[in-house]
Design a protein around this motif. Structure first.
Motif, PDB file in Angstrom:
ATOM      1  N   GLU A  63      -6.076  -9.788   3.790  1.00  0.00           N
ATOM      2  CA  GLU A  63      -4.675  -9.833   3.373  1.00  0.00           C
ATOM      3  C   GLU A  63      -4.168  -8.449   2.974  1.00  0.00           C
ATOM      4  OE1 GLU A  63      -4.298 -12.813   0.336  1.00  0.00           O
ATOM      5  OE2 GLU A  63      -5.146 -14.367   1.643  1.00  0.00           O
ATOM      6  N   LEU A  64      -4.974  -7.712   2.200  1.00  0.00           N
ATOM      7  CA  LEU A  64      -4.588  -6.365   1.787  1.00  0.00           C
ATOM      8  C   LEU A  64      -4.458  -5.451   2.995  1.00  0.00           C
ATOM      9  CD1 LEU A  64      -3.973  -4.195  -0.315  1.00  0.00           C
ATOM     10  CD2 LEU A  64      -6.452  -3.875  -0.585  1.00  0.00           C
ATOM     11  N   ARG A  65      -5.435  -5.479   3.893  1.00  0.00           N
ATOM     12  CA  ARG A  65      -5.371  -4.633   5.086  1.00  0.00           C
ATOM     13  C   ARG A  65      -4.130  -4.952   5.918  1.00  0.00           C
ATOM     14  NH1 ARG A  65     -11.731  -4.868   6.981  1.00  0.00           N
ATOM     15  NH2 ARG A  65     -12.503  -3.305   5.495  1.00  0.00           N
ATOM     16  N   GLN A  66      -3.825  -6.221   6.087  1.00  0.00           N
ATOM     17  CA  GLN A  66      -2.647  -6.614   6.870  1.00  0.00           C
ATOM     18  C   GLN A  66      -1.362  -6.149   6.188  1.00  0.00           C
ATOM     19  OE1 GLN A  66      -3.401 -10.820   7.305  1.00  0.00           O
ATOM     20  NE2 GLN A  66      -4.689 -10.520   9.113  1.00  0.00           N
ATOM     21  N   ALA A  67      -1.308  -6.265   4.869  1.00  0.00           N
ATOM     22  CA  ALA A  67      -0.119  -5.830   4.129  1.00  0.00           C
ATOM     23  C   ALA A  67       0.096  -4.326   4.278  1.00  0.00           C
ATOM     24  CB  ALA A  67      -0.243  -6.214   2.657  1.00  0.00           C
ATOM     25  N   VAL A  68      -0.980  -3.552   4.186  1.00  0.00           N
ATOM     26  CA  VAL A  68      -0.877  -2.098   4.328  1.00  0.00           C
ATOM     27  C   VAL A  68      -0.500  -1.740   5.764  1.00  0.00           C
ATOM     28  CG1 VAL A  68      -2.214   0.055   4.304  1.00  0.00           C
ATOM     29  CG2 VAL A  68      -2.358  -1.541   2.378  1.00  0.00           C
ATOM     30  N   LEU A  69      -1.103  -2.392   6.718  1.00  0.00           N
ATOM     31  CA  LEU A  69      -0.801  -2.125   8.122  1.00  0.00           C
ATOM     32  C   LEU A  69       0.677  -2.388   8.428  1.00  0.00           C
ATOM     33  CD1 LEU A  69      -2.031  -1.287  10.839  1.00  0.00           C
ATOM     34  CD2 LEU A  69      -2.493  -3.696  11.273  1.00  0.00           C
ATOM     35  N   ALA A  70       1.223  -3.459   7.873  1.00  0.00           N
ATOM     36  CA  ALA A  70       2.616  -3.828   8.142  1.00  0.00           C
ATOM     37  C   ALA A  70       3.617  -2.956   7.375  1.00  0.00           C
ATOM     38  CB  ALA A  70       2.832  -5.293   7.780  1.00  0.00           C
ATOM     39  N   ALA A  71       3.186  -2.309   6.311  1.00  0.00           N
ATOM     40  CA  ALA A  71       4.091  -1.528   5.464  1.00  0.00           C
ATOM     41  C   ALA A  71       4.478  -0.212   6.131  1.00  0.00           C
ATOM     42  CB  ALA A  71       3.424  -1.251   4.116  1.00  0.00           C
ATOM     43  N   SER A  72       5.683   0.242   5.827  1.00  0.00           N
ATOM     44  CA  SER A  72       6.132   1.560   6.292  1.00  0.00           C
ATOM     45  C   SER A  72       5.390   2.671   5.557  1.00  0.00           C
ATOM     46  CB  SER A  72       7.633   1.719   6.037  1.00  0.00           C
ATOM     47  OG  SER A  72       8.362   0.670   6.619  1.00  0.00           O
ATOM     48  N   GLY A  73       5.026   2.417   4.311  1.00  0.00           N
ATOM     49  CA  GLY A  73       4.327   3.395   3.500  1.00  0.00           C
ATOM     50  C   GLY A  73       3.840   2.740   2.220  1.00  0.00           C
ATOM     51  N   ILE A  74       3.123   3.527   1.411  1.00  0.00           N
ATOM     52  CA  ILE A  74       2.489   3.017   0.200  1.00  0.00           C
ATOM     53  C   ILE A  74       2.885   3.890  -0.985  1.00  0.00           C
ATOM     54  CG2 ILE A  74       0.290   2.412  -0.889  1.00  0.00           C
ATOM     55  CD1 ILE A  74      -0.986   2.569   1.907  1.00  0.00           C
ATOM     56  N   VAL A  75       3.129   3.247  -2.120  1.00  0.00           N
ATOM     57  CA  VAL A  75       3.304   3.952  -3.388  1.00  0.00           C
ATOM     58  C   VAL A  75       2.152   3.501  -4.280  1.00  0.00           C
ATOM     59  CG1 VAL A  75       4.778   4.370  -5.382  1.00  0.00           C
ATOM     60  CG2 VAL A  75       5.817   3.977  -3.130  1.00  0.00           C
ATOM     61  N   ILE A  76       1.363   4.459  -4.748  1.00  0.00           N
ATOM     62  CA  ILE A  76       0.180   4.152  -5.555  1.00  0.00           C
ATOM     63  C   ILE A  76       0.361   4.674  -6.968  1.00  0.00           C
ATOM     64  CG2 ILE A  76      -2.300   4.545  -5.861  1.00  0.00           C
ATOM     65  CD1 ILE A  76      -2.543   4.860  -2.828  1.00  0.00           C
ATOM     66  N   GLY A  77       0.187   3.778  -7.939  1.00  0.00           N
ATOM     67  CA  GLY A  77       0.178   4.141  -9.349  1.00  0.00           C
ATOM     68  C   GLY A  77      -1.250   4.107  -9.854  1.00  0.00           C
ATOM     69  N   CYS A  78      -1.743   5.237 -10.337  1.00  0.00           N
ATOM     70  CA  CYS A  78      -3.157   5.363 -10.689  1.00  0.00           C
ATOM     71  C   CYS A  78      -3.341   5.792 -12.148  1.00  0.00           C
ATOM     72  CB  CYS A  78      -3.806   6.403  -9.773  1.00  0.00           C
ATOM     73  SG  CYS A  78      -5.543   6.713 -10.104  1.00  0.00           S
ATOM     74  N   PRO A  79      -4.015   4.963 -12.939  1.00  0.00           N
ATOM     75  CA  PRO A  79      -4.357   5.407 -14.293  1.00  0.00           C
ATOM     76  C   PRO A  79      -5.533   6.380 -14.254  1.00  0.00           C
ATOM     77  CG  PRO A  79      -5.247   3.229 -13.907  1.00  0.00           C
ATOM     78  CD  PRO A  79      -4.469   3.609 -12.666  1.00  0.00           C
ATOM     79  N   GLU A  80      -5.723   7.078 -15.352  1.00  0.00           N
ATOM     80  CA  GLU A  80      -6.884   7.958 -15.480  1.00  0.00           C
ATOM     81  C   GLU A  80      -7.844   7.336 -16.480  1.00  0.00           C
ATOM     82  OE1 GLU A  80      -6.802  12.448 -15.469  1.00  0.00           O
ATOM     83  OE2 GLU A  80      -7.287  12.065 -17.587  1.00  0.00           O
ATOM     84  N   TYR A  81      -9.044   7.021 -16.005  1.00  0.00           N
ATOM     85  CA  TYR A  81     -10.102   6.481 -16.855  1.00  0.00           C
ATOM     86  C   TYR A  81     -11.254   7.480 -16.868  1.00  0.00           C
ATOM     87  CZ  TYR A  81      -7.757   1.906 -16.278  1.00  0.00           C
ATOM     88  OH  TYR A  81      -6.859   0.875 -16.254  1.00  0.00           O
ATOM     89  N   ASN A  82     -11.596   7.992 -18.030  1.00  0.00           N
ATOM     90  CA  ASN A  82     -12.724   8.922 -18.171  1.00  0.00           C
ATOM     91  C   ASN A  82     -12.641  10.091 -17.187  1.00  0.00           C
ATOM     92  OD1 ASN A  82     -13.953   7.322 -20.215  1.00  0.00           O
ATOM     93  ND2 ASN A  82     -14.596   5.910 -18.617  1.00  0.00           N
ATOM     94  N   HIS A  83     -11.472  10.669 -17.090  1.00  0.00           N
ATOM     95  CA  HIS A  83     -11.194  11.843 -16.254  1.00  0.00           C
ATOM     96  C   HIS A  83     -11.210  11.548 -14.758  1.00  0.00           C
ATOM     97  CE1 HIS A  83     -12.209  15.065 -19.506  1.00  0.00           C
ATOM     98  NE2 HIS A  83     -11.543  14.044 -20.007  1.00  0.00           N
ATOM     99  N   GLY A  84     -11.055  10.295 -14.364  1.00  0.00           N
ATOM    100  CA  GLY A  84     -11.053   9.967 -12.935  1.00  0.00           C
ATOM    101  C   GLY A  84     -10.155   8.785 -12.641  1.00  0.00           C
ATOM    102  N   MET A  85     -10.050   8.453 -11.357  1.00  0.00           N
ATOM    103  CA  MET A  85      -9.236   7.296 -10.966  1.00  0.00           C
ATOM    104  C   MET A  85      -9.946   6.015 -11.349  1.00  0.00           C
ATOM    105  SD  MET A  85      -9.390   6.586  -6.861  1.00  0.00           S
ATOM    106  CE  MET A  85      -9.894   8.124  -6.157  1.00  0.00           C
ATOM    107  N   SER A  86      -9.198   4.963 -11.453  1.00  0.00           N
ATOM    108  CA  SER A  86      -9.776   3.680 -11.854  1.00  0.00           C
ATOM    109  C   SER A  86     -10.693   3.131 -10.769  1.00  0.00           C
ATOM    110  CB  SER A  86      -8.666   2.669 -12.148  1.00  0.00           C
ATOM    111  OG  SER A  86      -7.987   2.295 -10.961  1.00  0.00           O
ATOM    112  N   GLY A  87     -11.716   2.408 -11.185  1.00  0.00           N
ATOM    113  CA  GLY A  87     -12.647   1.800 -10.241  1.00  0.00           C
ATOM    114  C   GLY A  87     -11.975   0.792  -9.333  1.00  0.00           C
TER     115      GLY A  87
END
Length: 180
Positions: A63-87
């Motif tokens: 479902e996620l792959r299909q949603a990304v494939l169909a999208a024109s683009g992606i906006v990603i919001g990323c928190p910082e956990y312990n100096h890195g991106m979230s797991g």
């Protein structure tokens, strides 16, 4: 007129996360009139396991792959956990980057932002996120990094209210739209 459909990925699973509030603000208030953004939740993605990729890939991943494939683009919001991106976000990007050579992220336009209660705004997570996206050949928006420090002082009633941050995000979304 062509209509652009963006997908929003939130790297936090928390209820009322700052990143989800910012993505909702983008979706409802900061997009160009020819665009829409749908938040895709990452709560049901299992940990990446190559043994489960291919014919037996989990439904949530398909479902996620299909949603990304169909999208024109992606906006990603990323928190910082312990100096890195979230797991949870790294896990989603790992699923999206496979199978090798057939990633739905290849050449997909992406705008990223990080936010943190700290004054640094998640800059270390932003760097890790960008490195991962470069590695999978996503098309990063040509716009300065969007890092939002002291994020909790910029939110009210579930919305991003800081006007200078809103304008900066609006211009970032415009740059993403211009990649289409």
């Amino acid at each position: 007129m062509k209509r652009y459909q963006f997908i929003g990925l939130c790297g936090s699973l928390r209820k009322h996360s700052a990143h989800e509030q910012i993505l909702n603000t983008i979706a409802e208030e900061l997009l160009p009139s020819d665009s829409s953004l749908t938040l895709y939740r990452l709560h049901n993605l299992p940990p990446y396991n190559e043994d489960h990729d291919g014919p037996s890939v989990p439904d949530a991943v398909l479902e996620l792959r299909q949603a990304v494939l169909a999208a024109s683009g992606i906006v990603i919001g990323c928190p910082e956990y312990n100096h890195g991106m979230s797991g949870v976000l790294k896990n989603a990007l790992d699923w999206l980057s496979r199978p090798h050579g057939k990633s739905v992220l290849t050449a997909k336009p992406v705008l990223t932002f990080t936010a943190s209660p700290a004054f640094t705004g998640g800059v270390r997570a932003q760097q890790q996120l960008n490195e991962t996206l470069w590695a999978v050949s996503a098309e990063l928006t040509r716009y300065p990094q969007i890092v939002i420090g002291s994020v909790h002082s910029k939110l009210s009633n579930g919305r991003l209210v800081d006007e200078s941050t809103r304008n900066y995000l609006r211009l970032g979304v415009k740059a993403l739209s211009e990649m289409m």
